[in-house]
Design an enzyme around this catalytic site. Structure first.
Site, mmCIF file in Angstrom:
data_model
loop_
_atom_site.group_PDB
_atom_site.id
_atom_site.type_symbol
_atom_site.label_atom_id
_atom_site.label_comp_id
_atom_site.label_asym_id
_atom_site.label_seq_id
_atom_site.Cartn_x
_atom_site.Cartn_y
_atom_site.Cartn_z
ATOM 1 N N GLY A 100 -10.503 6.012 -3.977
ATOM 2 C CA GLY A 100 -9.094 5.954 -4.355
ATOM 3 C C GLY A 100 -8.386 4.788 -3.680
ATOM 4 O O GLY A 100 -8.991 3.750 -3.375
ATOM 5 N N SER A 101 -7.118 5.001 -3.398
ATOM 6 C CA SER A 101 -6.276 3.906 -2.909
ATOM 7 C C SER A 101 -6.661 3.397 -1.529
ATOM 8 O O SER A 101 -6.121 2.379 -1.078
ATOM 9 C CB SER A 101 -4.818 4.365 -2.876
ATOM 10 O OG SER A 101 -4.453 4.869 -4.133
ATOM 11 N N THR A 102 -7.554 4.116 -0.832
ATOM 12 C CA THR A 102 -7.883 3.662 0.524
ATOM 13 C C THR A 102 -8.525 2.280 0.520
ATOM 14 O O THR A 102 -8.531 1.603 1.540
ATOM 15 C CB THR A 102 -8.820 4.648 1.223
ATOM 16 O OG1 THR A 102 -9.997 4.826 0.422
ATOM 17 C CG2 THR A 102 -8.158 5.987 1.445
ATOM 18 N N ILE A 103 -9.066 1.851 -0.605
ATOM 19 C CA ILE A 103 -9.716 0.531 -0.607
ATOM 20 C C ILE A 103 -8.755 -0.592 -0.984
ATOM 21 O O ILE A 103 -9.132 -1.759 -1.015
ATOM 22 C CB ILE A 103 -10.930 0.480 -1.562
ATOM 23 C CG1 ILE A 103 -10.494 0.714 -3.008
ATOM 24 C CG2 ILE A 103 -12.002 1.469 -1.144
ATOM 25 C CD1 ILE A 103 -11.479 0.144 -4.012
ATOM 26 N N LYS A 104 -7.506 -0.237 -1.279
ATOM 27 C CA LYS A 104 -6.571 -1.259 -1.732
ATOM 28 C C LYS A 104 -6.407 -2.413 -0.742
ATOM 29 O O LYS A 104 -6.355 -3.586 -1.153
ATOM 30 C CB LYS A 104 -5.214 -0.635 -2.064
ATOM 31 C CG LYS A 104 -5.242 0.063 -3.424
ATOM 32 C CD LYS A 104 -3.949 0.804 -3.710
ATOM 33 C CE LYS A 104 -4.001 1.470 -5.086
ATOM 34 N NZ LYS A 104 -2.843 2.357 -5.300
#
Lengths: 620, 377
Positions: A325-329
């Site tokens: 999810g967004s943790t890799i943004k």
């Protein structure tokens, strides 16, 4: 012949007798010669052969099992030890009627239906002359009661054995693992000689990974035995070398707190020391008691564990593959900065959705009405999806793959715990190989927000977070920091390579761009994780994530009430602290936890808070 | 007159012996050899019985009893023995029949007769009584014996031997049959007849085989190939050969035999005591022991040739040769030369019954030798 009177008759008879006696004597001498020849044959000609046989008769080599190494936590508390235990064992071959014997034994020793079930389970797997434990950890009273009646139970005996024991029970079980009785396929893999006296082997976790170190070296005793096999004397003795003790990087206290914080929720927490890669705490919930497995687990208990919808046996830390999810943004943003697709001021308008040219499909933002004009920092702080759809589109899948791979995604971290999986970092090549399909542009967009094909394990996320905290130094996570032998000081040792190739940026200012943005996630009034930053005594950086659960696996079944819960999103958070001098990097995943900001971030904060406020205790 | 001079000469020889020995009717060389053998036996027993003194004491008491029996019988003049011969044999056969009807079963064989205070094997009586009977029967007849007398002798042998084979006790029946056959042989049966009877016996062997007990058949088969059954019937003989062979030339030393001390060698203090002995004292010890036995046998044959009438001559010769059969069968069995036949090694093996009989036989020999002087009167 005329009768010539007694006198001459006697003389003649005497002569005849003398003659016969000489014949008899000759026969006697011949027979004695035969015996003498036989004795020379046995005692001189074949002496060597019979000496060898006599020695084979009397000398038996008894292997001595080495004592398995202990496992200590960071501060020397015992996590795995060997306790002497009285075990009631039966040799099926020598017991006439198993049912009756077990029934009768119940009069002297407590035997539960579970014990009996486990016994019969093992009976099917073992050979007839192997002894099988019916009960372990007998009390002294039980030992005494049985000893008095032992003569009535041929083939039943009590043995004092060292049994592996895990005093903290389920605590950190997915890291430590457990030992169990060696099965056939394991027996083929190990060095048969070294294991000839060993009955237990590491099945999973550290116990498996460090099996060679923990096991030690077998010893031997040459003993003289009598015809019944009883040992009469020890001729010589090569003592076994005990296995090495392992000293872990994890701390029982922090582990206990982390497990308590996650509570009854399903999920994982991995905390790592960024500078060293030392794993501070690893939680996978729910968990189970490893002590159940040491003597062999009974069918019912095992089935309950194995078929539980919560999968307690599943090691989520190393084997749980979640969409990140967004943790890799932050990493996607870094890739875009490095590839000059954006700069820190590049702004994208977010109307709440995104679509590709010539495609009507609307890729939605989590915020239905959109974020409006959004630059990189705002996109990370508020976790704007549209911004990342746009830069993912600009980067293309292969550039994203290249950067994500630098941070360790799609590869095993090679942590020193067994059975890790690598997760998936997709690329065109990967899709062709794995699915036999071309890459579609829409898949690039959703990869940019950590969805789609991409999956990562909690330990990969924690390691990538540590690399961000280190501004590029990619460390290899490890759990064993030192080994020792009994009675000796622990020596710190790098059993695995500690560092991988560092991540080199064309412009090292880009680290500051993304790290500052991550700080703002926690410490700015609009940050998705602002709640944990409000009262924090220390500054930190982080990123929330909320990963969609696409569906329920078809082979899973559970009660109706659960469905709603199980369809909820996974909640994720990555972060590190303190901001200026990172001591801890963390990744938290709560399955179906709802939102990263609401569920995962507070958990991560509490773990970091505990660690940092009591840091002095950990003696790093 | 030649004979008389000879007798006087021997009388003169005996004058050199002490008054005590003369009045105890002992033959000094034989007595010394028997004492030496008994001491060797007790020492070997001490080692083979794992240095258990109780075992040695019990055996010492039996040795004492056996020597007493010898001493008592040595006092009985040969004439008296001759007169008792038919009666003793009759009693023996009667007791054998009693065993057949009412005997005790010990170790799977019906051999014992329980007289309330005393259990004994009537077959032991026959070991002495049968050669006495045949010698008594043939002594007063013209020798070499006629076919009729041979047939009668053969019948005398067959009756007790059949009864003992039925018990079943192969070892003892072989001994008793031999003791009777030796008398006939020494009495001068013609070589041609002997050859003929031997051929008849050989042709009867298949019949014997068919009538043997399963355990006896197994023993013979095992003898032919001990490795075929290394754990059961072959075990004794394999372990016994290992014990003897591993002893080597000088042996492992007294009390050092691993085969007997670690109980690999079965029956190490009874039937297989020779293996225990040869393991510890080697070929040297075994040859000395065999030499001692050979000395006893030769001394017995000398006594027989010096005996002054047919009865004593035949009896002394037969008893001596039977003693040799004992030794030969036992050592032959223990060293794997003969099938396993349950016979003890005289004066070495632990056990009382057979020792008393053997010493009684030596008592008879001594009586025969020491009563010769009386003939003058």
């Amino acid at each position: 012949m005329p009768y010539t009177g007694s006198f001459s008759d006697d003389l003649r008879e005497s002569e005849q007798f003398r003659h016969r006696t000489i014949v008899a004597l000759i026969l006697v001498v011949l027979m004695v010669s035969a015996i003498v020849a036989r004795l020379i044959f046995l005692q001189v000609v074949n002496h060597h052969h019979f000496t060898t046989q006599a020695d084979q008769n009397r000398v038996t080599v008894v292997p001595l099992a080495p004592t398995r190494g202990l496992i200590f936590d960071r501060r020397g508390r015992v996590l795995a030890e060997n306790l002497p235990s009285f075990t009631l064992e039966l040799v099926p071959e020598r017991v006439v009627d198993l049912d009756a014997t077990i029934n009768e034994l119940g009069r002297y020793v407590d035997i539960s239906p579970n014990n009996i079930q486990r016994f019969y389970d093992q009976l099917q797997r073992k050979r007839r002359h192997d002894s099988i434990a019916l009960r372990s950890h007998l009390t002294e009273t039980e030992v005494a009661r049985f000893a008095v009646n032992q003569h009535r139970f041929p083939g039943v005996e009590i043995n004092a054995r060292l049994l592996r024991s895990y005093p903290y029970g389920s605590l950190a079980v997915h890291t430590i693992g457990y030992v169990g009785q060696i099965n056939e396929s394991e027996a083929k893999k190990v060095d048969q000689t070294n294991y000839s006296a060993t009955s237990y082997i590491g099945k999973i976790g550290i116990e498996k990974y460090y099996e060679t170190l923990l096991h030690g070296q077998i010893g031997y005793q040459r003993v003289e035995t009598n015809a019944e096999g009883r040992v009469i004397a020890v001729l010589d003795n090569t003592p076994p070398k005990p296995g090495k003790n392992l000293h872990l990087t994890i701390d029982v206290e922090l582990q206990r707190i982390a497990e308590a914080i996650l509570g009854d929720q399903r999920g994982a927490i991995v905390a790592i020391e960024p500078a060293t890669g030392n794993l501070l705490s690893m939680v996978s919930k729910p968990s189970y008691d490893p002590n159940l497995f040491v003597q062999g687990i009974d069918h019912a208990t095992y089935n309950a564990l194995n078929h539980s919808a919560d999968h307690p046996l599943f090691n989520r830390i190393l084997r749980g593959t979640y969409p990140p999810g967004s943790t890799i943004k932050p990493i996607i943003a870094l890739a875009a900065l490095e590839h000059n697709k954006i700069n820190a001021d590049t702004s994208v308008f977010c109307p709440g959705w995104y679509s590709l040219e010539g495609d009507n499909h609307r890729y939605r933002d989590w915020k239905r009405w959109g974020h409006g004009h959004t630059d990189m920092e705002k996109a990370i702080v508020e976790s704007c999806d549209v911004f990342f759809y746009e830069i993912a589109y600009r980067l293309g899948i292969d550039s994203m793959h290249e950067y994500m791979t630098k941070f360790g995604f799609g590869q095993k971290t090679n942590v020193d715990i067994s059975d890790e999986v690598s997760g998936i970092m997709p690329s065109r090549q990967w899709k062709r190989d794995a699915r036999g399909l071309p890459w579609f542009p829409g898949e690039t967009l959703i990869t940019g927000i950590g969805q789609g094909f991409m999956t990562a394990t909690p330990i990969q996320l924690a390691r990538a977070t540590a690399a961000i905290a280190n501004r590029g130094a990619l460390v290899n996570p490890r759990v064993v920091r030192a080994i020792s032998e009994n009675g000796e000081e622990a020596t710190t040792i790098n059993l695995i390579e500690t560092t991988s190739e560092s991540i080199q940026l064309k412009n090292s200012k880009h680290w500051k761009n993304i790290v500052d943005s991550m700080k703002a996630v926690v410490h700015s009034p609009t940050g998705t994780a602002r709640k944990i930053g409000e009262h924090s005594p220390f500054k930190m950086a982080g990123k929330t994530g909320t990963a969609q659960v696409f569906g329920i696996k078809q082979d899973e079944s559970y009660v109706k009430e659960d469905i709603a819960e199980r369809l909820q999103d996974h909640a994720l958070f990555i972060g590190f602290a303190p901001f200026d001098n990172p001591q801890i990097a963390i990744a938290v995943i709560v399955e179906n936890g709802g939102s990263g900001s609401g569920t995962a971030a507070p958990i991560a904060y509490q773990v970091m808070h505990h660690y940092l406020t009591t840091l002095a205790d950990y003696g790093t | 007159m030649e004979l008389k001079e000879d007798a006087f000469r021997r009388w003169g020889e005996q004058r050199n012996e002490s008054w005590l020995v003369r009045h105890m009717h002992l033959d000094v060389p034989l007595t010394l050899a028997l004492i030496a053998l008994s001491i060797t036996g007790l020492a070997t027993l001490f080692s083979a019985g794992n240095q258990e003194l109780g075992l040695v004491y019990r055996q010492l008491i039996r040795v004492g009893l056996a020597f007493s029996a010898m001493l008592v019988i040595a006092q009985i003049p040969p004439d008296q023995l001759k007169r008792w011969s038919p009666w003793l044999a009759g009693l023996g056969i009667a007791l054998l029949i009693a065993v057949e009807i009412a005997g005790d079963v010990g170790k799977g064989a019906q051999r014992w007769l329980d007289l309330g205070f005393f259990r004994f094997q009537p077959s032991e009586i026959m070991k002495l009584a049968l050669p006495m009977l045949i010698a008594w029967y043939l002594a007063d007849r013209k020798l070499p014996p006629s076919l009729k007398h041979l047939a009668a002798s053969a019948l005398f042998i067959a009756i007790p031997v059949t009864l003992i084979v039925k018990q079943p006790d192969l070892g003892t029946s072989i001994l008793i049959a031999s003791s009777g056959i030796f008398v006939i042989f020494l009495a001068g049966i013609s070589w041609r007849l002997m050859l003929f009877l031997g051929a008849v016996f050989a042709s009867c062997l298949p019949l014997v085989w068919l009538n043997m007990h399963a355990y006896q058949k197994t023993r013979v088969l095992t003898f032919l190939n001990p490795e075929s059954d290394p754990l059961n019937s072959g075990y004794h003989i394999i372990q016994s050969k290992i014990a003897i062979g591993s002893g080597g030339f000088y042996g492992k030393g007294f009390l050092q035999g691993s085969q007997s001390h670690l109980e690999f060698l079965p029956e190490s203090s009874t039937d297989f005591i020779f293996a225990a002995f040869a393991e510890e004292l080697g070929l040297v010890g075994a040859l000395l022991l065999i030499a001692l036995y050979l000395f006893i046998v030769i001394r017995g044959l000398v006594i027989a040739t010096q005996a002054q009438d047919t009865y004593t001559r035949l009896l002394a010769g037969s008893l001596t040769l039977t003693f040799f059969v004992y030794v030969f069968v036992n050592i032959g069995m223990v060293s794997g030369l003969l099938p396993v036949v349950g016979l003890p090694l005289p004066l070495m093996s632990y056990g009382g019954t057979s020792m008393v009989t053997i010493m009684a036989a030596f008592g008879v020999l001594m009586s025969i030798h020491t009563h010769r002087k009386m003939i003058r009167n």
